[in-house]
Scaffold this active site. Structure first.
Site, PDB file in Angstrom:
ATOM      1  N   TRP A  56      -4.983  -4.729  -6.840  1.00 51.43           N
ATOM      2  CA  TRP A  56      -3.915  -3.730  -6.749  1.00 51.43           C
ATOM      3  C   TRP A  56      -3.754  -3.162  -5.351  1.00 51.43           C
ATOM      4  CZ3 TRP A  56      -0.232  -4.237  -9.873  1.00 51.43           C
ATOM      5  CH2 TRP A  56      -0.451  -4.589 -11.205  1.00 51.43           C
ATOM      6  N   ASP A  97      -4.108   5.370  -5.328  1.00 48.45           N
ATOM      7  CA  ASP A  97      -3.626   4.868  -6.611  1.00 48.45           C
ATOM      8  C   ASP A  97      -4.784   5.089  -7.577  1.00 48.45           C
ATOM      9  OD1 ASP A  97      -2.964   3.431  -8.851  1.00 48.45           O
ATOM     10  OD2 ASP A  97      -2.559   1.538  -7.805  1.00 48.45           O
ATOM     11  N   LYS A 100      -2.536   3.604 -18.829  1.00 49.05           N
ATOM     12  CA  LYS A 100      -3.966   3.341 -18.959  1.00 49.05           C
ATOM     13  C   LYS A 100      -4.674   4.526 -19.624  1.00 49.05           C
ATOM     14  CE  LYS A 100      -3.105  -0.319 -16.298  1.00 49.05           C
ATOM     15  NZ  LYS A 100      -2.620  -0.694 -14.999  1.00 49.05           N
TER      16      LYS A 100
END
Ligand SMILES: *Cc1c(COP(=O)(O)O)cnc(C)c1O
Length: 356
Positions: A102, A168, A192
């Site tokens: 990511w 993030d 999530k």
């Protein structure tokens, strides 16, 4: 049909009590005669939901008035562009720590927009931030608190002395305490740890926001969204409402400290098993193993497939590793119970006994 043990990496399992509450409110919200997904985002009931949701999140993380809390769409992926567009000017230098899938993707998007310096690059571990190669005059230092795909997590965050920290936090948001004041900006997708997909929370220091210039899109500007209380256009009303219920649920459960304690306990069950196993191997440096995405491999692809099939037969679902890395991944976010983890551990022990 009983509910299964769901280890999905995202969109992930949600607390069952909240799914039931939403179900009962789905035909009629609060005696209005219509549901939450059928009302204007500018109506009084929805404005109340939106405000309560933000207030609940602010209390969970002790977020001060120096920060905007935005409820945006476009997923964390849109933040890969919005962060450099808002926090740096064209020609400015920004720093990225690349520690997995990511952050690599964010680094790539950032490189299209600004001058990107790579402070560190690693796989399956996180080099000590004191050893990172830093530059002067960087507008921010970007990192990913938990690499969801590899299962690598920062145990301590870098220092914010030379540039504002941007992270993030999607896959471990609200699973551990965070000192928001140490950050310039934190973002996290809901799917999530705190709701359904289609909602991203952005916590950004007010002094880092500025109004859009003539050649910039209003929609990509934090100040515009802040000015409009995240209702510049129609928000994802359902996800925002669900997130509010989830924040309240987290308070009831004991808050982020308790979530952290549970994540430690849940992941320990699996890591202890992996460490004493002949069959299962972890590729991740011990000190940086994720408390929320436990990844491991079996000796070969064929056995991996048998493992997944057998697990599914006993109601242990969504354990397949990300297509980029293969293997097995058990995601243990806020809504995953210790009971689910123990059922998985029991299956893993039995599977090993039959296959070694
Ligand atoms: C899931 C995830 C993303 C991507 O979320 P989208 O909603 O697909 O944009 C980004 N970063 C991290 C750390 C993630 O876990």
């Amino acid at each position: 049909m009983p509910r299964t043990y769901n280890f999905s990496a995202g969109p992930a399992a949600l607390p069952e009590s909240l799914l039931r509450q939403v179900q009962t409110q789905m035909l009629d919200y609060d005696d209005l005669g219509y549901s939450i997904v059928e009302m204007s985002h500018r109506s009084t009931p929805f404005m109340e939901i939106a405000e309560r949701s933000e207030e609940s999140l602010r209390r969970l993380l002790n977020i001060s008035n120096d920060y905007h809390v935005l409820f945006l769409q476009g997923g964390p992926t849109l933040q890969f562009a919005m962060v450099p567009l808002n926090l740096a000017e064209s020609g400015d230098t920004v720093e990225y720590a690349v520690t997995g899938y990511w952050s690599r993707k964010a680094h790539r998007e950032g490189s299209r927009l600004r001058n990107v310096h790579t402070a560190t690059e690693s796989n399956h571990t996180i080099p000590d931030p004191d050893t990172w190669v830093r530059v002067r005059n960087s507008r921010f230092l970007y990192f990913t608190t938990n690499e969801t795909i590899e299962g690598v997590q920062f145990s301590q965050y870098p220092s914010n002395r030379s540039a504002p920290l941007v992270c993030d936090a999607t896959s471990d948001f609200l699973t551990r305490p965070m000192v928001v004041d140490d950050f310039g900006l934190i973002f996290a997708g809901a799917q999530k740890n705190f709701g359904p997909a289609g909602l991203t929370v952005v916590i950004v220091r007010k002094d880092l926001c500025r109004t859009p210039r003539d050649n910039e899109a209003e929609y990509l500007n934090y100040a515009v969204h802040a000015e409009q209380n995240s209702m510049y256009n129609t928000p994802n009303t359902f996800a925002w409402y669900f997130a509010g219920l989830y924040f309240d649920w987290l308070h009831e459960q004991g808050g982020v400290e308790e979530m952290h304690r549970r994540c430690q306990a849940k992941s320990k069950v699996l890591y202890d098993l992996i460490d004493s196993s002949e069959l299962y191997k972890s590729r991740v440096d011990r000190a940086y193993r994720s408390l929320v995405n436990v990844t491991f491999t079996l000796p070969n692809e064929q056995l991996t497939q048998v493992f997944l099939r057998r697990a599914s037969q006993v109601n242990l679902k969504n354990l397949k590793g990300h297509r980029a890395v293969g293997g097995i991944r058990a995601s243990l976010y806020n809504a995953t119970t210790i009971e689910a983890v123990e059922a998985l551990a029991a299956f893993m022990r039995q599977f090993e006994a039959e296959n070694i």
